[in-house]
Design a protein around this motif. Structure first.
Motif, PDB file in Angstrom:
ATOM      1  N   ARG A 204     102.884  -3.226  15.240  1.00  0.00           N
ATOM      2  CA  ARG A 204     104.429  -2.902  15.412  1.00  0.00           C
ATOM      3  C   ARG A 204     104.685  -1.561  16.061  1.00  0.00           C
ATOM      4  O   ARG A 204     106.045  -1.294  16.392  1.00  0.00           O
ATOM      5  CB  ARG A 204     104.990  -3.035  14.003  1.00  0.00           C
ATOM      6  CG  ARG A 204     105.029  -4.383  13.528  1.00  0.00           C
ATOM      7  CD  ARG A 204     105.642  -5.393  14.209  1.00  0.00           C
ATOM      8  NE  ARG A 204     105.627  -6.590  13.620  1.00  0.00           N
ATOM      9  CZ  ARG A 204     105.448  -8.045  14.052  1.00  0.00           C
ATOM     10  NH1 ARG A 204     105.364  -7.996  15.533  1.00  0.00           N
ATOM     11  NH2 ARG A 204     105.454  -9.135  13.406  1.00  0.00           N
TER      12      ARG A 204
ATOM     13  N   ALA B 218      99.350  -8.275  13.982  1.00  0.00           N
ATOM     14  CA  ALA B 218     100.536  -8.021  14.710  1.00  0.00           C
ATOM     15  C   ALA B 218     100.649  -6.348  14.452  1.00  0.00           C
ATOM     16  O   ALA B 218     101.548  -6.144  13.687  1.00  0.00           O
ATOM     17  CB  ALA B 218     101.557  -8.877  14.357  1.00  0.00           C
TER      18      ALA B 218
ATOM     19  N   ALA C  89     105.663  -2.435   8.171  1.00  0.00           N
ATOM     20  CA  ALA C  89     105.372  -3.584   8.944  1.00  0.00           C
ATOM     21  C   ALA C  89     105.473  -4.652   7.795  1.00  0.00           C
ATOM     22  O   ALA C  89     104.185  -4.794   7.249  1.00  0.00           O
ATOM     23  CB  ALA C  89     104.291  -3.294   9.866  1.00  0.00           C
TER      24      ALA C  89
ATOM     25  N   GLU D 144     100.901  -7.497   9.537  1.00  0.00           N
ATOM     26  CA  GLU D 144     101.594  -6.687  10.341  1.00  0.00           C
ATOM     27  C   GLU D 144     101.097  -5.494  10.171  1.00  0.00           C
ATOM     28  O   GLU D 144     100.756  -5.044   8.926  1.00  0.00           O
ATOM     29  CB  GLU D 144     103.249  -6.932  10.081  1.00  0.00           C
ATOM     30  CG  GLU D 144     103.624  -8.359  10.454  1.00  0.00           C
ATOM     31  CD  GLU D 144     105.164  -8.200  10.200  1.00  0.00           C
ATOM     32  OE1 GLU D 144     105.823  -7.131  10.679  1.00  0.00           O
ATOM     33  OE2 GLU D 144     105.490  -9.145   9.673  1.00  0.00           O
TER      34      GLU D 144
END
Ligand SMILES: [Zn+2]
Ligand SMILES: [Zn+2]
Length: 220
Positions: free
Chosen positions: A62, A60, A130, A37
């Motif tokens: 954030r 991913a 994150a 993340e």
């Protein structure tokens, strides 16, 4: 000049990718922790290229964190935020510059997609987490009034935008620029970091605090 990296730089558990975008060769930066993340910094242009790069990383994202709002750092914000469905963070002192993005790009005769307003304000000392990744914002005005850098002191790097470059510093002849203020901010917030800290600037190659301390002509 920084080119598109398929392989990230490693800083302990953290990985950092950079991607040069647009005619001004602005560096977008992607940072992720071990849990994959992370955050995207300064998606400046070429949204399709940025999105393909983010996708290839598997990270991913954030949020989109902006070091400052000069048009070459925000030109891909709108399509990228829509595709990734993530909020945008900006220091409020750079909002006027952000809102003038289209007008600034027009003076360079460059195409530009004006992004809608940022969702969130950045403040001095604010932390962004994150997964296992945490970065801290530090105000370094002077190149732009709301310029911030993002430090990961435990992993040893900083996303520096247009404050400190390899062998240079940000220009201060643009509206809101202040040379003495920039030097004071670099001294207080960047040169206080350990020499081994890697600096990812908004243009050009990465460097280190130690290399700039020894050789940057603007800091002697
Ligand atoms: Zn700038
Ligand atoms: Zn720039």
């Amino acid at each position: 000049m920084t080119r598109s990296q398929t392989q990230p730089q490693r800083h302990g558990p953290v990985r950092v990718w950079t991607l040069s975008t647009g005619p001004l060769q602005e560096n977008a930066v992607l940072v992720a922790g071990e849990q994959n993340e992370g955050f995207l910094f300064d998606p400046g242009d070429e949204a399709d290229k940025v999105l393909a790069w983010v996708k290839a990383s598997g990270v991913a994202v954030r949020g989109i964190l902006l070091t400052h709002a000069h048009f070459d750092h925000i030109g891909a914000v709108q399509p990228v935020r829509e595709a990734l469905k993530v909020p945008v963070y900006l220091h409020p002192a750079d909002l006027p510059i952000y809102q003038l993005g289209a007008a600034s790009a027009a003076r360079w005769n460059l195409p530009f997609i004006q992004p809608g307003p940022p969702e969130h304000a950045i403040t001095q000392g604010q932390t962004f987490s994150a997964g296992d990744l945490t970065l801290t914002a530090r105000e370094v005005p002077g190149h732009a009034p709301g310029h911030v850098v993002f430090v990961d002191q435990s992993s040893g790097f900083v996303v520096a935008g247009d404050t400190l470059f390899r062998g240079g510093i940000g220009r201060t002849d643009l509206p809101g620029g202040d040379h003495a203020q920039l030097l004071a901010g670099i001294s207080g917030e960047l040169m206080s970091l350990p020499d081994t800290t890697t600096v990812y600037p908004g243009h050009g190659p990465a460097t280190t605090i130690g290399f700039e301390r020894r050789s940057n002509p603007f800091l002697q």
